[in-house]
Design an enzyme around this catalytic site. Structure first.
Site, short mmCIF file in Angstrom:
data_model
loop_
_atom_site.label_atom_id
_atom_site.label_comp_id
_atom_site.label_asym_id
_atom_site.label_seq_id
_atom_site.Cartn_x
_atom_site.Cartn_y
_atom_site.Cartn_z
N LYS A 55 -20.13 1.76 -3.88
CA LYS A 55 -20.72 0.80 -2.95
C LYS A 55 -22.21 0.55 -3.21
O LYS A 55 -22.73 -0.50 -2.84
CB LYS A 55 -20.55 1.29 -1.51
CG LYS A 55 -19.11 1.31 -1.04
CD LYS A 55 -18.68 -0.07 -0.53
CE LYS A 55 -17.30 -0.01 0.10
NZ LYS A 55 -16.88 -1.32 0.60
N SER A 80 -20.14 2.34 8.91
CA SER A 80 -20.51 3.74 9.13
C SER A 80 -20.20 4.54 7.87
O SER A 80 -20.30 5.74 7.84
CB SER A 80 -19.72 4.31 10.30
OG SER A 80 -18.35 4.28 9.99
N GLY A 208 -1.81 0.19 6.42
CA GLY A 208 -2.50 -1.10 6.59
C GLY A 208 -2.29 -1.94 5.35
O GLY A 208 -3.14 -2.00 4.48
N ASP A 210 -2.16 -5.10 4.81
CA ASP A 210 -2.54 -6.50 4.98
C ASP A 210 -2.94 -7.17 3.66
O ASP A 210 -2.64 -8.34 3.43
CB ASP A 210 -3.68 -6.63 5.99
CG ASP A 210 -4.90 -5.85 5.54
OD1 ASP A 210 -4.85 -4.61 5.59
OD2 ASP A 210 -5.90 -6.47 5.11
N SER A 306 -13.10 5.77 -6.42
CA SER A 306 -14.14 4.99 -5.76
C SER A 306 -15.29 5.79 -5.19
O SER A 306 -16.42 5.28 -5.13
CB SER A 306 -13.50 4.14 -4.67
OG SER A 306 -12.67 4.95 -3.85
#
Lengths: 323, 323
Positions: A55, A80, A208, A210, A306
């Site tokens: 990130k 967070s 999840g 999606d 990651s």
């Protein structure tokens, strides 16, 4: 701003970040390759990236390109997790004021780490995060640094795969975890820029799915509640429009893994590879490790691990030792 | 066989092992260096060695030099730790039958790992280990591979420092943990062979400071009981005669750390450096990390992180997840 990104963007971005980000190591393991029937795995270890996760790449890339005026006004984000720390460190390095909106119940360790980079932290209830951030943007003219629905962030995240593809010639396929879609869309552009024949597979926690559904259907599907998964970095309810557009164009396949798959994979990586990765990072390796995804012997596989930020106070080992 | 070792032995050994051992990475950390007041630390990460610890080096070096006849007869050792796994894997690679005498209460995970390399495991009470091994030597003409009081083992362990010194020019000082003295005496010979001006410091858990006392007094001091320390790889009651002789000649200083120091250091390495090391490996870093040992700013320090084998089933994190 949709679709201003091209493969060429990734090239420029990789050059711009080269002296700021860690060029993280690529880990291989004889026993892992054997266990997976003769695949050749190359794990891009972004747990060794600054702030402990990829990130930082996207956050730094977004912040460095703000106008002088916007830099002076400052930035805000409402994560967070690893994006918060990425923004906080990038802001510190670039001398930009940063405000991070964090839910009251964020782990103390994440709050402490973010504050240690000098960011201002504003607490609110989890449900109010977006609203509080929007208010701060209005009040102070802060720039909101979205964790994934942002071209500069996407381009920055793509530099991890850019390095991987440079360091490992002839990769056949790359697996990334998918939360909001920042990493996979950046990875897609890196592949497109360098070796378009590399396949790209996105992996999501089954709780999840999606992004899987969005990618198949071609429209952003929204979950009504935050998915309950151990992979805390992937608890997003929906991917970004611009992420979906890139994914539709370049992603070869999408799949899911259960929390049990994630834990099984995590335990192997910690105990045998001797590196600390977080559950979200195990997600990309889990389909192969748990035997749910089959590839021919000899396939050269890149896996983006990651990050490695995990609250070790959860680890009874240290509790016991500290007693 | 005392003192047949010379610095030249290390050179030959390093060449002989080059294609068999992993050339483990050297880890550096900006934040660690800053935290320690501008020291420059170079961590030799033997947790990434085959079997997860430097012990493979010594074991392989000892086994490869057996006569054909002795190879056929087989080897025995009585360790429940990393040396056992080192001998088991070396034996497998060299096609030598290996028997490992393990105490009944050895952790299941270590027994499983050792058995997985194809070694025969014989269980007995902890107190009977030496006697049972001696009996096996008598009965079967096995060669006993002592974990540290053995010239070939010492020379093998020295190849970790050999690599470190080659990879990091101008080191000022090296810290190693000390159990039986195999690693530190091998390291001493590597320094003597390559750059004799590098200082060498041995670190021991305070609960068992026999090596410190032996080194100061010039005679092997024996503890009456196994030292109670979290550093399970360093629970030796006494160092070897040949190890002491080398240590007296080359070691610059010896020091100790408490279990709390070890835990504090371990927690930093896991959470910030993102690598799994075992408590015994944290021992070498602990004097600097905990502020008990002071060196001038800019000093280039090598630290041998000896291994990373730890029973993660102790880690409540995985318990919780597996529930």
């Amino acid at each position: 701003m949709l679709n201003t990104l091209t493969p060429a963007t990734i090239r420029e971005t990789a050059n711009a970040l080269a002296n700021v980000v860690n060029r993280t190591p690529i880990i291989t393991s004889r026993s892992l390759n054997q266990q997976l029937g003769g695949l050749k795995l190359f794990l891009k270890a972004e747990n060794f990236q600054r702030v402990g996760a990829f990130k930082f790449r996207g956050a730094y890339n977004a912040l460095r390109q703000l106008s002088s005026e916007d830099k002076q006004k400052g930035v805000v984000t409402h994560s967070s997790g690893n994006h918060a720390q990425g923004v906080a460190l990038a802001a510190k390095l670039l001398n930009i004021p940063a405000t991070i909106v964090m839910p009251d119940d964020a782990p103390v360790i994440k709050r402490t780490a973010t504050a240690a980079y000098g960011a201002q932290i504003i607490s609110c209830s989890a449900a109010q995060r977006e609203a509080v951030s929007a208010q701060l943007v209005d009040q102070h003219n802060y720039t909101l640094i979205h964790p994934y629905d942002n071209d500069h962030v996407i381009a920055g995240q793509g530099t991890a795969a850019w390095e991987l593809i440079h360091d490992v010639p002839d990769l056949d396929i790359i697996f990334t975890p998918v939360g909001g879609g920042g990493l996979i869309s950046g990875t897609a552009l890196a592949i497109a820029a360098l070796t378009p024949n590399i396949k790209l597979v996105g992996v999501e926690p089954a709780a999840g799915d999606d992004a899987n559904r969005s990618w198949r259907q071609g429209t952003v599907c929204r979950l009504t509640a935050v998915p309950q998964t151990i992979a805390d970095g992937l608890r997003t309810r929906f991917i970004g429009q611009r992420n979906l557009a890139i994914m539709r164009q370049y992603v070869t396949d999408m799949t899911t893994v259960t929390d049990q798959d994630i834990i099984t994979t995590l335990q192997f990586v910690w105990s045998r590879l001797k590196i600390i990765i977080e559950p979200s990072a195990a997600v990309a390796l889990a389909p192969l490790f748990c035997g749910h995804y089959h590839l021919p012997t000899g396939t050269k596989v890149g896996i983006i691990l990651s990050g490695g930020n995990i609250d070790l106070t959860q680890c009874g080992f240290f509790h016991q030792l500290n007693d």
